[in-house]
Write a protein that holds these residues in place. Structure first.
Motif, PDB file in Angstrom:
ATOM      1  N   LEU A  75       0.843  -1.189   0.000  1.00  0.00           N
ATOM      2  CA  LEU A  75       0.000   0.000   0.000  1.00  0.00           C
ATOM      3  C   LEU A  75       0.880   1.242   0.000  1.00  0.00           C
ATOM      4  CD1 LEU A  75      -3.089   0.392   0.249  1.00  0.00           C
ATOM      5  CD2 LEU A  75      -2.778   0.519   2.713  1.00  0.00           C
ATOM      6  N   THR A  76       0.411   2.314  -0.590  1.00  0.00           N
ATOM      7  CA  THR A  76       1.109   3.601  -0.523  1.00  0.00           C
ATOM      8  C   THR A  76       0.413   4.485   0.504  1.00  0.00           C
ATOM      9  OG1 THR A  76      -0.280   4.628  -2.199  1.00  0.00           O
ATOM     10  CG2 THR A  76       1.721   3.503  -2.973  1.00  0.00           C
ATOM     11  N   GLN A  77       0.996   5.625   0.778  1.00  0.00           N
ATOM     12  CA  GLN A  77       0.374   6.585   1.692  1.00  0.00           C
ATOM     13  C   GLN A  77      -1.007   6.999   1.174  1.00  0.00           C
ATOM     14  OE1 GLN A  77       1.646   7.777   4.724  1.00  0.00           O
ATOM     15  NE2 GLN A  77      -0.353   8.729   4.987  1.00  0.00           N
ATOM     16  N   ALA A  78      -1.115   7.240  -0.128  1.00  0.00           N
ATOM     17  CA  ALA A  78      -2.405   7.628  -0.706  1.00  0.00           C
ATOM     18  C   ALA A  78      -3.434   6.503  -0.574  1.00  0.00           C
ATOM     19  CB  ALA A  78      -2.229   8.013  -2.178  1.00  0.00           C
ATOM     20  N   GLY A  79      -2.994   5.265  -0.773  1.00  0.00           N
ATOM     21  CA  GLY A  79      -3.894   4.130  -0.595  1.00  0.00           C
ATOM     22  C   GLY A  79      -4.357   4.003   0.843  1.00  0.00           C
ATOM     23  N   PHE A  80      -3.427   4.204   1.770  1.00  0.00           N
ATOM     24  CA  PHE A  80      -3.769   4.162   3.191  1.00  0.00           C
ATOM     25  C   PHE A  80      -4.783   5.247   3.540  1.00  0.00           C
ATOM     26  CE2 PHE A  80      -2.737   5.641   7.555  1.00  0.00           C
ATOM     27  CZ  PHE A  80      -3.239   4.548   8.241  1.00  0.00           C
ATOM     28  N   GLU A  81      -4.553   6.464   3.058  1.00  0.00           N
ATOM     29  CA  GLU A  81      -5.478   7.568   3.341  1.00  0.00           C
ATOM     30  C   GLU A  81      -6.862   7.287   2.778  1.00  0.00           C
ATOM     31  OE1 GLU A  81      -4.931  10.091   5.368  1.00  0.00           O
ATOM     32  OE2 GLU A  81      -2.857   9.484   5.695  1.00  0.00           O
ATOM     33  N   LEU A  82      -6.914   6.625   1.619  1.00  0.00           N
ATOM     34  CA  LEU A  82      -8.194   6.318   0.990  1.00  0.00           C
ATOM     35  C   LEU A  82      -9.034   5.356   1.832  1.00  0.00           C
ATOM     36  CD1 LEU A  82      -9.920   6.676  -1.634  1.00  0.00           C
ATOM     37  CD2 LEU A  82      -8.885   4.541  -2.379  1.00  0.00           C
ATOM     38  N   ILE A  83      -8.397   4.366   2.455  1.00  0.00           N
ATOM     39  CA  ILE A  83      -9.148   3.344   3.198  1.00  0.00           C
ATOM     40  C   ILE A  83      -9.168   3.586   4.700  1.00  0.00           C
ATOM     41  CG2 ILE A  83      -8.745   1.551   1.482  1.00  0.00           C
ATOM     42  CD1 ILE A  83      -6.628   0.410   3.511  1.00  0.00           C
ATOM     43  N   LYS A  84      -8.484   4.595   5.169  1.00  0.00           N
ATOM     44  CA  LYS A  84      -8.338   4.830   6.604  1.00  0.00           C
ATOM     45  C   LYS A  84      -9.675   4.832   7.346  1.00  0.00           C
ATOM     46  CE  LYS A  84      -5.659   7.968   9.469  1.00  0.00           C
ATOM     47  NZ  LYS A  84      -4.865   9.208   9.429  1.00  0.00           N
ATOM     48  N   SER A  85     -10.698   5.413   6.753  1.00  0.00           N
ATOM     49  CA  SER A  85     -12.000   5.465   7.426  1.00  0.00           C
ATOM     50  C   SER A  85     -12.683   4.096   7.473  1.00  0.00           C
ATOM     51  CB  SER A  85     -12.910   6.477   6.729  1.00  0.00           C
ATOM     52  OG  SER A  85     -13.183   6.060   5.410  1.00  0.00           O
ATOM     53  N   ASP A  86     -12.238   3.146   6.660  1.00  0.00           N
ATOM     54  CA  ASP A  86     -12.807   1.795   6.656  1.00  0.00           C
ATOM     55  C   ASP A  86     -12.107   0.856   7.633  1.00  0.00           C
ATOM     56  OD1 ASP A  86     -14.618   2.404   4.591  1.00  0.00           O
ATOM     57  OD2 ASP A  86     -13.075   2.040   3.080  1.00  0.00           O
ATOM     58  N   LEU A  87     -11.029   1.330   8.253  1.00  0.00           N
ATOM     59  CA  LEU A  87     -10.226   0.491   9.139  1.00  0.00           C
ATOM     60  C   LEU A  87     -10.700   0.611  10.585  1.00  0.00           C
ATOM     61  CD1 LEU A  87      -6.697   1.366   7.695  1.00  0.00           C
ATOM     62  CD2 LEU A  87      -8.118  -0.627   7.173  1.00  0.00           C
ATOM     63  N   PRO A  88     -10.386  -0.377  11.403  1.00  0.00           N
ATOM     64  CA  PRO A  88     -10.713  -0.256  12.835  1.00  0.00           C
ATOM     65  C   PRO A  88      -9.883   0.858  13.460  1.00  0.00           C
ATOM     66  CG  PRO A  88      -9.352  -2.196  12.418  1.00  0.00           C
ATOM     67  CD  PRO A  88      -9.711  -1.621  11.085  1.00  0.00           C
ATOM     68  N   HIS A  89     -10.254   1.261  14.654  1.00  0.00           N
ATOM     69  CA  HIS A  89      -9.508   2.305  15.360  1.00  0.00           C
ATOM     70  C   HIS A  89      -8.036   1.889  15.462  1.00  0.00           C
ATOM     71  CE1 HIS A  89      -8.510   5.467  18.133  1.00  0.00           C
ATOM     72  NE2 HIS A  89      -7.990   4.571  18.945  1.00  0.00           N
ATOM     73  N   LEU A  90      -7.152   2.796  15.100  1.00  0.00           N
ATOM     74  CA  LEU A  90      -5.727   2.503  15.105  1.00  0.00           C
ATOM     75  C   LEU A  90      -5.036   3.225  16.253  1.00  0.00           C
ATOM     76  CD1 LEU A  90      -5.053   3.041  11.286  1.00  0.00           C
ATOM     77  CD2 LEU A  90      -5.537   0.898  12.470  1.00  0.00           C
ATOM     78  N   LYS A  91      -4.161   2.514  16.946  1.00  0.00           N
ATOM     79  CA  LYS A  91      -3.359   3.157  17.998  1.00  0.00           C
ATOM     80  C   LYS A  91      -2.390   4.147  17.378  1.00  0.00           C
ATOM     81  CE  LYS A  91      -3.580  -0.549  21.363  1.00  0.00           C
ATOM     82  NZ  LYS A  91      -2.848  -1.510  22.165  1.00  0.00           N
ATOM     83  N   GLU A  92      -1.870   3.786  16.220  1.00  0.00           N
ATOM     84  CA  GLU A  92      -0.994   4.687  15.484  1.00  0.00           C
ATOM     85  C   GLU A  92      -1.201   4.458  13.999  1.00  0.00           C
ATOM     86  OE1 GLU A  92       3.258   2.677  15.435  1.00  0.00           O
ATOM     87  OE2 GLU A  92       2.547   2.966  17.492  1.00  0.00           O
ATOM     88  N   ASP A  93      -1.075   5.535  13.230  1.00  0.00           N
ATOM     89  CA  ASP A  93      -1.232   5.416  11.788  1.00  0.00           C
ATOM     90  C   ASP A  93      -0.037   4.683  11.208  1.00  0.00           C
ATOM     91  OD1 ASP A  93      -3.601   6.743  11.858  1.00  0.00           O
ATOM     92  OD2 ASP A  93      -2.862   8.603  10.978  1.00  0.00           O
ATOM     93  N   GLY A  94      -0.306   3.781  10.317  1.00  0.00           N
ATOM     94  CA  GLY A  94       0.785   3.081   9.668  1.00  0.00           C
ATOM     95  C   GLY A  94       0.285   2.031   8.715  1.00  0.00           C
ATOM     96  N   PHE A  95       1.137   1.725   7.753  1.00  0.00           N
ATOM     97  CA  PHE A  95       0.754   0.735   6.761  1.00  0.00           C
ATOM     98  C   PHE A  95       1.958   0.003   6.184  1.00  0.00           C
ATOM     99  CE2 PHE A  95       1.534   4.693   4.655  1.00  0.00           C
ATOM    100  CZ  PHE A  95       2.262   4.341   3.534  1.00  0.00           C
TER     101      PHE A  95
END
Length: 107
Positions: A75-95
């Motif tokens: 995944l790229t940063q842009a891909g991560f940002e695109l799906i971030k709202s579909d992910l469970p609560h994250l302790k820290e952002d990362g991919f």
């Protein structure tokens, strides 16, 4: 959303978003694994072509493992940002993957 080449991104919400979430969860994957999971009954090259389109949109990227034998999709940063709202609560952002070989074995 627009790609870095300013074309509008056309995503299949039933395949592309789950595919990006899969790459977030497992960090890396091979083309064959993506094809088996998201393109059942279709030739692997069709999955490869879609992954290349997602790469052009800067949502995924491919890397070569340390041995130089396996191409791995991430995944790229842009891909991560695109799906971030579909992910469970994250302790820290990362991919990203710190250990691609290990992550590939786990996937």
């Amino acid at each position: 959303m627009r790609a870095k080449n300013s074309r509008k991104i056309l995503l299949n919400p039933h395949r592309d978003i789950p595919l990006l979430c899969f790459l977030w969860k497992w960090k890396v994957s091979t083309t064959h694994a993506v094809a088996a999971r998201f393109f059942p009954g279709v030739e692997v090259r069709n999955a490869y072509f879609r992954l290349m389109q997602l790469c052009e949109y800067d949502l995924v990227q491919f890397k070569v493992d340390r041995s130089g034998h396996k191409f791995l999709w991430t995944l790229t940063q842009a891909g991560f940002e695109l799906i971030k709202s579909d992910l469970p609560h994250l302790k820290e952002d990362g991919f990203g993957s710190e250990h691609p070989g290990h992550d590939l074995i786990c996937a």
